[in-house]
Design a protein around this motif. Structure first.
Motif, PDB file in Angstrom:
ATOM      1  N   GLU A 243       0.811  -1.217   0.000  1.00 25.84           N
ATOM      2  CA  GLU A 243       0.000   0.000   0.000  1.00 25.84           C
ATOM      3  C   GLU A 243       0.846   1.269   0.000  1.00 25.84           C
ATOM      4  OE1 GLU A 243      -2.686  -0.218   3.283  1.00 25.84           O
ATOM      5  OE2 GLU A 243      -3.692  -1.987   2.470  1.00 25.84           O
ATOM      6  N   ASP A 244       1.982   1.227   0.671  1.00 26.09           N
ATOM      7  CA  ASP A 244       2.849   2.411   0.732  1.00 26.09           C
ATOM      8  C   ASP A 244       3.805   2.520  -0.460  1.00 26.09           C
ATOM      9  OD1 ASP A 244       4.495   0.324   1.427  1.00 26.09           O
ATOM     10  OD2 ASP A 244       5.167   1.160   3.323  1.00 26.09           O
ATOM     11  N   GLY A 245       3.668   1.614  -1.435  1.00 25.37           N
ATOM     12  CA  GLY A 245       4.468   1.683  -2.645  1.00 25.37           C
ATOM     13  C   GLY A 245       5.769   0.911  -2.610  1.00 25.37           C
ATOM     14  N   TYR A 246       6.082   0.294  -1.475  1.00 25.70           N
ATOM     15  CA  TYR A 246       7.325  -0.465  -1.351  1.00 25.70           C
ATOM     16  C   TYR A 246       7.138  -1.890  -1.864  1.00 25.70           C
ATOM     17  CZ  TYR A 246       9.748   3.139   1.285  1.00 25.70           C
ATOM     18  OH  TYR A 246      10.382   4.296   1.655  1.00 25.70           O
ATOM     19  N   LEU A 247       8.243  -2.471  -2.283  1.00 23.24           N
ATOM     20  CA  LEU A 247       8.273  -3.832  -2.816  1.00 23.24           C
ATOM     21  C   LEU A 247       9.362  -4.610  -2.084  1.00 23.24           C
ATOM     22  CD1 LEU A 247       7.493  -5.881  -5.130  1.00 23.24           C
ATOM     23  CD2 LEU A 247       9.305  -4.832  -6.461  1.00 23.24           C
ATOM     24  N   LEU A 248       9.092  -5.843  -1.768  1.00 24.39           N
ATOM     25  CA  LEU A 248      10.078  -6.694  -1.120  1.00 24.39           C
ATOM     26  C   LEU A 248      11.248  -6.910  -2.088  1.00 24.39           C
ATOM     27  CD1 LEU A 248      10.522  -8.367   1.466  1.00 24.39           C
ATOM     28  CD2 LEU A 248       9.466 -10.279   0.290  1.00 24.39           C
ATOM     29  N   LYS A 249      12.445  -6.569  -1.648  1.00 24.52           N
ATOM     30  CA  LYS A 249      13.630  -6.655  -2.511  1.00 24.52           C
ATOM     31  C   LYS A 249      13.856  -8.094  -2.983  1.00 24.52           C
ATOM     32  CE  LYS A 249      18.455  -5.115  -2.477  1.00 24.52           C
ATOM     33  NZ  LYS A 249      19.499  -4.533  -1.624  1.00 24.52           N
ATOM     34  N   LYS A 250      13.655  -9.044  -2.113  1.00 27.82           N
ATOM     35  CA  LYS A 250      13.832 -10.459  -2.464  1.00 27.82           C
ATOM     36  C   LYS A 250      12.851 -10.869  -3.565  1.00 27.82           C
ATOM     37  CE  LYS A 250      14.884 -14.903  -1.333  1.00 27.82           C
ATOM     38  NZ  LYS A 250      15.303 -15.528  -2.541  1.00 27.82           N
ATOM     39  N   LYS A 251      11.630 -10.374  -3.488  1.00 23.94           N
ATOM     40  CA  LYS A 251      10.613 -10.683  -4.499  1.00 23.94           C
ATOM     41  C   LYS A 251      11.058 -10.147  -5.871  1.00 23.94           C
ATOM     42  CE  LYS A 251       5.657 -10.074  -5.295  1.00 23.94           C
ATOM     43  NZ  LYS A 251       4.431  -9.427  -4.780  1.00 23.94           N
ATOM     44  N   LEU A 252      11.619  -8.951  -5.884  1.00 24.96           N
ATOM     45  CA  LEU A 252      12.122  -8.363  -7.127  1.00 24.96           C
ATOM     46  C   LEU A 252      13.252  -9.207  -7.699  1.00 24.96           C
ATOM     47  CD1 LEU A 252      12.330  -6.048  -9.216  1.00 24.96           C
ATOM     48  CD2 LEU A 252      13.919  -4.947  -7.646  1.00 24.96           C
ATOM     49  N   PHE A 253      14.223  -9.572  -6.861  1.00 32.61           N
ATOM     50  CA  PHE A 253      15.362 -10.353  -7.334  1.00 32.61           C
ATOM     51  C   PHE A 253      14.935 -11.733  -7.809  1.00 32.61           C
ATOM     52  CE2 PHE A 253      19.137  -8.091  -5.091  1.00 32.61           C
ATOM     53  CZ  PHE A 253      18.764  -6.905  -5.683  1.00 32.61           C
ATOM     54  N   ASP A 254      13.964 -12.360  -7.126  1.00 32.24           N
ATOM     55  CA  ASP A 254      13.458 -13.670  -7.561  1.00 32.24           C
ATOM     56  C   ASP A 254      12.796 -13.580  -8.930  1.00 32.24           C
ATOM     57  OD1 ASP A 254      14.381 -14.841  -5.253  1.00 32.24           O
ATOM     58  OD2 ASP A 254      12.410 -14.931  -4.272  1.00 32.24           O
ATOM     59  N   GLU A 255      12.049 -12.506  -9.154  1.00 31.70           N
ATOM     60  CA  GLU A 255      11.375 -12.318 -10.445  1.00 31.70           C
ATOM     61  C   GLU A 255      12.387 -12.102 -11.564  1.00 31.70           C
ATOM     62  OE1 GLU A 255       8.367 -11.734 -13.347  1.00 31.70           O
ATOM     63  OE2 GLU A 255       8.386 -12.750 -11.430  1.00 31.70           O
ATOM     64  N   VAL A 256      13.410 -11.294 -11.304  1.00 32.18           N
ATOM     65  CA  VAL A 256      14.441 -11.049 -12.319  1.00 32.18           C
ATOM     66  C   VAL A 256      15.205 -12.343 -12.608  1.00 32.18           C
ATOM     67  CG1 VAL A 256      16.543  -9.764 -12.869  1.00 32.18           C
ATOM     68  CG2 VAL A 256      14.634  -8.610 -11.750  1.00 32.18           C
ATOM     69  N   GLU A 257      15.501 -13.107 -11.569  1.00 31.53           N
ATOM     70  CA  GLU A 257      16.196 -14.388 -11.735  1.00 31.53           C
ATOM     71  C   GLU A 257      15.353 -15.352 -12.584  1.00 31.53           C
ATOM     72  OE1 GLU A 257      18.429 -17.782  -9.002  1.00 31.53           O
ATOM     73  OE2 GLU A 257      17.229 -16.245  -8.034  1.00 31.53           O
ATOM     74  N   ARG A 258      14.039 -15.370 -12.322  1.00 34.55           N
ATOM     75  CA  ARG A 258      13.143 -16.262 -13.062  1.00 34.55           C
ATOM     76  C   ARG A 258      13.043 -15.860 -14.541  1.00 34.55           C
ATOM     77  NH1 ARG A 258       8.325 -16.301 -14.956  1.00 34.55           N
ATOM     78  NH2 ARG A 258       7.689 -14.294 -14.126  1.00 34.55           N
ATOM     79  N   THR A 259      12.942 -14.566 -14.813  1.00 31.24           N
ATOM     80  CA  THR A 259      12.745 -14.115 -16.198  1.00 31.24           C
ATOM     81  C   THR A 259      14.031 -14.097 -17.019  1.00 31.24           C
ATOM     82  OG1 THR A 259      12.898 -11.798 -15.524  1.00 31.24           O
ATOM     83  CG2 THR A 259      10.695 -12.766 -15.671  1.00 31.24           C
ATOM     84  N   THR A 260      15.177 -13.852 -16.372  1.00 33.87           N
ATOM     85  CA  THR A 260      16.428 -13.728 -17.136  1.00 33.87           C
ATOM     86  C   THR A 260      17.302 -14.969 -17.077  1.00 33.87           C
ATOM     87  OG1 THR A 260      17.660 -12.783 -15.281  1.00 33.87           O
ATOM     88  CG2 THR A 260      16.514 -11.238 -16.760  1.00 33.87           C
ATOM     89  N   GLY A 261      17.117 -15.784 -16.035  1.00 34.27           N
ATOM     90  CA  GLY A 261      17.977 -16.953 -15.870  1.00 34.27           C
ATOM     91  C   GLY A 261      19.325 -16.622 -15.260  1.00 34.27           C
ATOM     92  N   LYS A 262      19.516 -15.375 -14.855  1.00 25.82           N
ATOM     93  CA  LYS A 262      20.780 -14.966 -14.219  1.00 25.82           C
ATOM     94  C   LYS A 262      20.755 -15.336 -12.743  1.00 25.82           C
ATOM     95  CE  LYS A 262      22.333 -12.619 -17.806  1.00 25.82           C
ATOM     96  NZ  LYS A 262      23.435 -13.066 -18.587  1.00 25.82           N
ATOM     97  N   LYS A 263      21.912 -15.577 -12.185  1.00 17.69           N
ATOM     98  CA  LYS A 263      22.031 -15.911 -10.770  1.00 17.69           C
ATOM     99  C   LYS A 263      21.856 -14.647  -9.916  1.00 17.69           C
ATOM    100  CE  LYS A 263      22.905 -20.219 -11.312  1.00 17.69           C
ATOM    101  NZ  LYS A 263      21.935 -21.211 -10.914  1.00 17.69           N
ATOM    102  N   GLN A 264      21.415 -14.854  -8.688  1.00 18.03           N
ATOM    103  CA  GLN A 264      21.108 -13.739  -7.807  1.00 18.03           C
ATOM    104  C   GLN A 264      22.335 -12.862  -7.521  1.00 18.03           C
ATOM    105  OE1 GLN A 264      18.823 -14.894  -4.399  1.00 18.03           O
ATOM    106  NE2 GLN A 264      17.625 -13.040  -4.597  1.00 18.03           N
ATOM    107  N   ALA A 265      23.499 -13.437  -7.462  1.00 15.78           N
ATOM    108  CA  ALA A 265      24.713 -12.647  -7.211  1.00 15.78           C
ATOM    109  C   ALA A 265      24.959 -11.653  -8.348  1.00 15.78           C
ATOM    110  CB  ALA A 265      25.922 -13.561  -7.044  1.00 15.78           C
ATOM    111  N   ILE A 266      24.720 -12.069  -9.574  1.00 17.00           N
ATOM    112  CA  ILE A 266      24.901 -11.192 -10.737  1.00 17.00           C
ATOM    113  C   ILE A 266      23.857 -10.085 -10.718  1.00 17.00           C
ATOM    114  CG2 ILE A 266      24.796 -11.092 -13.263  1.00 17.00           C
ATOM    115  CD1 ILE A 266      25.981 -13.977 -13.211  1.00 17.00           C
ATOM    116  N   ILE A 267      22.621 -10.448 -10.366  1.00 20.87           N
ATOM    117  CA  ILE A 267      21.544  -9.462 -10.293  1.00 20.87           C
ATOM    118  C   ILE A 267      21.868  -8.425  -9.223  1.00 20.87           C
ATOM    119  CG2 ILE A 267      19.097  -9.125  -9.773  1.00 20.87           C
ATOM    120  CD1 ILE A 267      18.719 -12.055 -10.860  1.00 20.87           C
ATOM    121  N   TYR A 268      22.308  -8.879  -8.064  1.00 23.03           N
ATOM    122  CA  TYR A 268      22.660  -7.964  -6.981  1.00 23.03           C
ATOM    123  C   TYR A 268      23.790  -7.024  -7.393  1.00 23.03           C
ATOM    124  CZ  TYR A 268      23.881  -6.160  -2.426  1.00 23.03           C
ATOM    125  OH  TYR A 268      24.143  -5.326  -1.389  1.00 23.03           O
ATOM    126  N   ARG A 269      24.803  -7.552  -8.065  1.00 19.25           N
ATOM    127  CA  ARG A 269      25.936  -6.731  -8.509  1.00 19.25           C
ATOM    128  C   ARG A 269      25.460  -5.642  -9.466  1.00 19.25           C
ATOM    129  NH1 ARG A 269      29.845 -10.528 -10.477  1.00 19.25           N
ATOM    130  NH2 ARG A 269      28.760 -10.420 -12.449  1.00 19.25           N
TER     131      ARG A 269
END
Length: 77
Positions: free
Chosen positions: A26-52
């Motif tokens: 409701e306040d516009g924030y998003l769980l950071k882990k949820k974002l990284f999981d979605e990017v990992e799922r759609t791109t196939g990149k590992k979480q360490a690369i996404i974080y970097r």
């Protein structure tokens, strides 16, 4: 910040696309882990690369911590 100081990569574009796509709290924030999981799922990149890659655009996000849980919100939203 100018583009010269930021490292613009296709993965950063995928991070922003996933941020826009995902449902936020409701306040516009998003769980950071949820974002990284979605990017990992759609791109196939590992979480360490996404974080970097995220570190190069993290200045564009507000961060809020509740205990160990991290929430992010795009500045200006």
């Amino acid at each position: 910040m100018s583009l010269e100081k930021k490292k613009v990569t296709p993965l950063n574009g995928e991070i922003l696309k996933a941020y826009v796509r995902l449902d936020k709290l409701e306040d516009g924030y998003l769980l950071k882990k949820k974002l990284f999981d979605e990017v990992e799922r759609t791109t196939g990149k590992k979480q360490a690369i996404i974080y970097r890659n995220f570190k190069s655009i993290s200045a564009d996000f507000d961060t809020k911590k509740e205990g160990k849980t991290v929430y992010i919100k795009l500045k200006g939203e």
